[in-house]
Write an enzyme that holds these catalytic residues in place. Structure first.
Site, short mmCIF file in Angstrom:
data_model
loop_
_atom_site.label_atom_id
_atom_site.label_comp_id
_atom_site.label_asym_id
_atom_site.label_seq_id
_atom_site.Cartn_x
_atom_site.Cartn_y
_atom_site.Cartn_z
N ASP A 1 -0.94 0.82 9.00
CA ASP A 1 -1.79 1.94 8.59
C ASP A 1 -2.89 1.51 7.63
O ASP A 1 -2.77 0.52 6.92
CB ASP A 1 -0.96 3.05 7.94
CG ASP A 1 -0.29 2.59 6.67
OD1 ASP A 1 0.21 1.44 6.64
OD2 ASP A 1 -0.25 3.35 5.69
N GLU A 2 -3.94 2.28 7.64
CA GLU A 2 -5.04 2.19 6.68
C GLU A 2 -5.64 0.79 6.54
O GLU A 2 -6.13 0.43 5.48
CB GLU A 2 -4.57 2.71 5.31
CG GLU A 2 -4.15 4.17 5.36
CD GLU A 2 -3.84 4.77 4.00
OE1 GLU A 2 -4.25 5.92 3.77
OE2 GLU A 2 -3.19 4.11 3.18
N VAL A 3 -5.61 0.03 7.60
CA VAL A 3 -6.25 -1.29 7.58
C VAL A 3 -7.74 -1.12 7.29
O VAL A 3 -8.34 -1.87 6.50
CB VAL A 3 -6.03 -2.02 8.92
CG1 VAL A 3 -6.77 -3.36 8.93
CG2 VAL A 3 -4.55 -2.22 9.19
N HIS B 1 -2.06 -2.97 2.97
CA HIS B 1 -1.07 -2.60 1.94
C HIS B 1 -0.24 -3.81 1.51
O HIS B 1 0.97 -3.68 1.27
CB HIS B 1 -0.13 -1.50 2.45
CG HIS B 1 -0.77 -0.15 2.52
ND1 HIS B 1 -0.67 0.77 1.52
CD2 HIS B 1 -1.53 0.43 3.49
CE1 HIS B 1 -1.33 1.87 1.85
NE2 HIS B 1 -1.87 1.69 3.04
#
Lengths: 511, 511
Positions: free
Chosen positions: B321-323, B261
């Site tokens: 998150d969401e790597v 992100h």
């Protein structure tokens, strides 16, 4: 050359991904709803406050045009929170020419809203048949104005525009019975409606829950039926709302729903039937008019005479929806009603009793001193026999196909229709939900919003097919409305406006 | 007696049906969130403005208590748009006694918010360990105040209350990257949070789309990454928000999400890896930190030193998150990264590269001059190895069972957790959606709202089981907040507030 094109493509992808602006993804001086014909010039011109003027020609005394000039000069043309530059350019005069006289009342059904607008580097010219067309043209002109971030100046795009609405009735319904809306809140709706070229406020004034309409002849109605004495629209409030709407080219169509949804009319003794539960116990939840009581029709007649004196619009919405929801409780289980049905020869057929009610209602409407065209919700067509003079209001249907089928069926019997079935603005959800309707499957599961609906109702169908094409203009619209002081939610996924909404923390309410 | 009971039952049904008020369906002087223990007295007492006073005892110089006294005396105690009566009663002094010293900073994690409040006919007494407890007590006291429509007087209910929160972290997350929120809009959130006894603003400051945080050491970050130069929080803005929050007993936990992100960090040259599409073409959409570049860790270290000097809270949210969403594009398809992985002996296992990044990040956090407890989104627990000092933030899970399972699993390994999975406030829908969560099936399909969440986090679980029991107080809360100037949507089906929301049509935005 190939490199340049590639680079542009990449920029475009980046812009989309980051929610950033880019010429073809975010309009500058875009117009919402899209005009019938618009040809932009290649140049823009700087606007400064002291060099701009509005010339109303031979209509300098017309209150509608004076109010328009005041609103646009002092609020809507230059809404952004920036220092306004003065001087430095030639005069820029907006000349407004309207053929028809300034009307004393609100727009009548079908009144022309057509206009021609030409914006050149030296002037703007508006030509319209009616003042309503001039109002629409001025809103369009205001949307050609933008704030140029680089030069820090207001500019206007040059353009030639011919425009008129696709449909004559483009409305929003408000329900002031289930939740009372203050006069100011309604005025805010009217203001923002005019910015979207909507022209009808359908005012669902009264329902089972409360009766905020103040009758002079029958003060017991709101006396008993309003939530509290504070939750009413005074005679002055109603006149104020109608006048405020008129100045913005908006008609106000009141709705008094009969014979169902009438619990809040209980201030009128004998108006409602007694209702009973399965065990025959009285429910104390009357919600249907008593059709046996002849005095009720005299009352409805007198009441509607007052309503027509209050609301000048030539349409009058008389509801007629969901009668069947209460028929068992309030008519079938009511022994007096059953006896009445037998006497009338209706047997067990409550539809005949409904028809009896509606026929008496049509006769009342027919005899009104001020003539009115009645609107009924679709049940009156589906289940009963509408007066041939009626407009049918479609609110049911789970798919576009179902709705189209109904429109075809009803119009083939020569009834004009108003279609609300696909525009339930109260069905909201997470995200950019205004887009969903475009996909066009199940309207009741789709989530359009008022601005999206406004464009579908005004603009040519063939030019407004894809949400993808619409969003750059809708984004600009949203940002303009935000700067005009309205809290419009983001209509896209991550994005921004040049000037974001701002509002200080609350202070004590004013008296 | 039987008749009386029946009649009460009927009244109750009627009240429900018409959305009208009735004593047991609409609280008067109800408190939200529900206190741990509350015993109402049988009598109420009239309040008049000139007879009420607040005595801060030996804390007369405490800015937090002075601000509290000013806000409640001038705004929140008497919010309704009515003429305020004066005189006519004895003095009514609210005595505030706080044990601990007035803190110079915001609340620290776990600080006591406990209080005792006794309101008698002659006075009110607040006893608290900390100023934060006093703030909570004063809000409770303000909710015992109501406007009596009959006597047209403000009154306060007498009561004895012991109260403290169920959970120490009761927060709201705002995302100022995807949509920029003005300082004033954030302050409005903080104000309304304090009225719901929420104590944490989780400020998700930065994300892929924009970088509104202004770094002094690295101005190129917001210089390139902010939407525009106007879409930033200046150093003064951030200090202002933290100070505003502190006065209301609210901590501000900033989040800087790493290593994913991160597109908006691209102002920092070399910070992000190059990313590639399926064909091996560069996408120009970098969204992952480059872990090969040792300088990036020096930069993160320096950057976080500044962050800790800016945000006093002892927690620091570092995302994580969401790597995996970007791993293929930005690491797997990146030849340099693959080579680096081979060199490090990670083979094809990108998780080992993630671990490598996180271990270096932990080391940076460990060495911060101002000590911070890191918070990570749950992926760092699910996929990697969290620093033993971490707090794990749960945001996934489709059912309550799944979420409870995760809580059990993570806490059993001695990590404290923050649970957000069941409180997605952006999932909105039509109607009284705050009730749905109570049914407790699929949280991601349910729609709680902030006030509902606030009660679940503050009040005893056993006393707050049924939405049915909650709504009379929630209704009163909504009406009070509306009168305090906040646009709270109706939380029930048809209903009304004694004083409805009012706001004049918009005028030109202020400079």
């Amino acid at each position: 050359m190939r490199l340049l094109i590639l680079s542009l493509l990449f920029t475009s992808t980046l812009a989309w991904f980051y929610g950033r602006d880019e010429p073809d993804r975010w309009s500058v001086g875009g117009v919402w709803p899209l005009p019938q014909k618009i040809i932009y010039g290649s140049k823009n011109r700087t606007l400064t406050y002291d060099k701009i003027g509005i010339d109303l020609g031979d209509k300098k005394d017309c209150d509608i045009l004076l109010s328009m000039a005041d609103s646009y000069m002092n609020k809507w043309l230059f809404p952004f929170p920036v220092e306004m530059k003065t001087g430095g350019t030639e005069d820029f005069i907006i000349t407004v020419t309207v053929k028809e006289e300034c009307p004393g009342g609100p727009p009548v059904h079908g009144a022309s809203e057509e206009y021609l607008l030409r914006v050149s580097l030296s002037e703007a010219v508006i030509n319209a048949q009616t003042v309503w067309g001039a109002l629409r043209a001025m809103e369009t002109l205001s949307q050609l104005v933008f704030y140029d971030q680089k030069s820090q100046e207001y500019q206007i795009r040059t353009a030639e525009i011919f425009d008129k609405p696709r449909f004559p009735v483009r409305g929003i319904m408000i329900d002031s019975s289930r939740h009372f809306l203050s006069v100011n809140v309604i005025k805010r709706q009217l203001e923002i409606m005019s910015m979207n070229k909507l022209n009808v406020l359908h005012w669902h004034l009264v329902d089972s829950e409360s009766f905020p309409y103040t009758s002079v002849k029958f003060p017991e109605l709101h006396g008993v039926g309003a939530y509290t004495a504070r939750h009413v629209y005074s005679r002055e409030d109603i006149a104020d709302i109608i006048a405020f709407a008129r100045l913005r080219g908006i008609r106000v169509i009141p709705e008094f729903d009969l014979p169902g949804h009438t619990s809040s009319w209980r201030g009128r003794k004998g108006f409602l039937t007694e209702c009973f539960d399965e065990k025959g116990e009285e429910t104390f939840l009357p919600n249907l008019v008593d059709p046996m009581n002849e005095a009720n029709f005299d009352f409805i007649s007198e009441f509607l005479e007052e309503v027509t004196e209050t609301f000048p619009d030539q349409f009058l919405h008389l509801g007629g929806d969901e009668v069947s929801d209460y028929i068992v409780e309030c008519w079938v289980r009511n022994k007096k009603i059953r006896k009445f049905m037998e006497e009338k020869g209706f047997g067990n057929d409550t539809v005949l009793l409904e028809n009896y009610f509606f026929e008496k209602l049509y006769a009342i409407v027919e005899k009104l001193k001020l003539k009115r065209k009645p609107i009924f919700w679709q049940e009156v067509f589906d289940n009963n026999i509408p007066d041939p003079n009626s407009v049918i209001h479609i609110w049911k249907g789970n798919t576009h196909e179902e709705i189209y089928e109904q429109v075809k069926n009803i119009t083939s019997q020569n009834f004009p229709v108003i279609v609300s079935a696909c525009w339930y603005l109260n069905y909201i959800k997470y995200g950019a939900d205004w887009r969903d309707e475009i996909k066009g499957t199940a309207p009741s599961n789709s989530r359009p919003r008022a601005s999206a609906a406004a464009e579908r109702l005004w603009s040519p169908a063939e030019k407004t097919q894809r949400a993808e094409d619409a969003w750059p203009r809708m984004h600009e619209l949203r940002c303009r409305l935000v700067s005009r002081g309205y809290r419009i939610q983001p209509n896209n996924n991550p994005d921004y406006c040049p000037f974001e909404f701002d509002e200080p923390p609350a202070t004590k309410s004013e008296l």
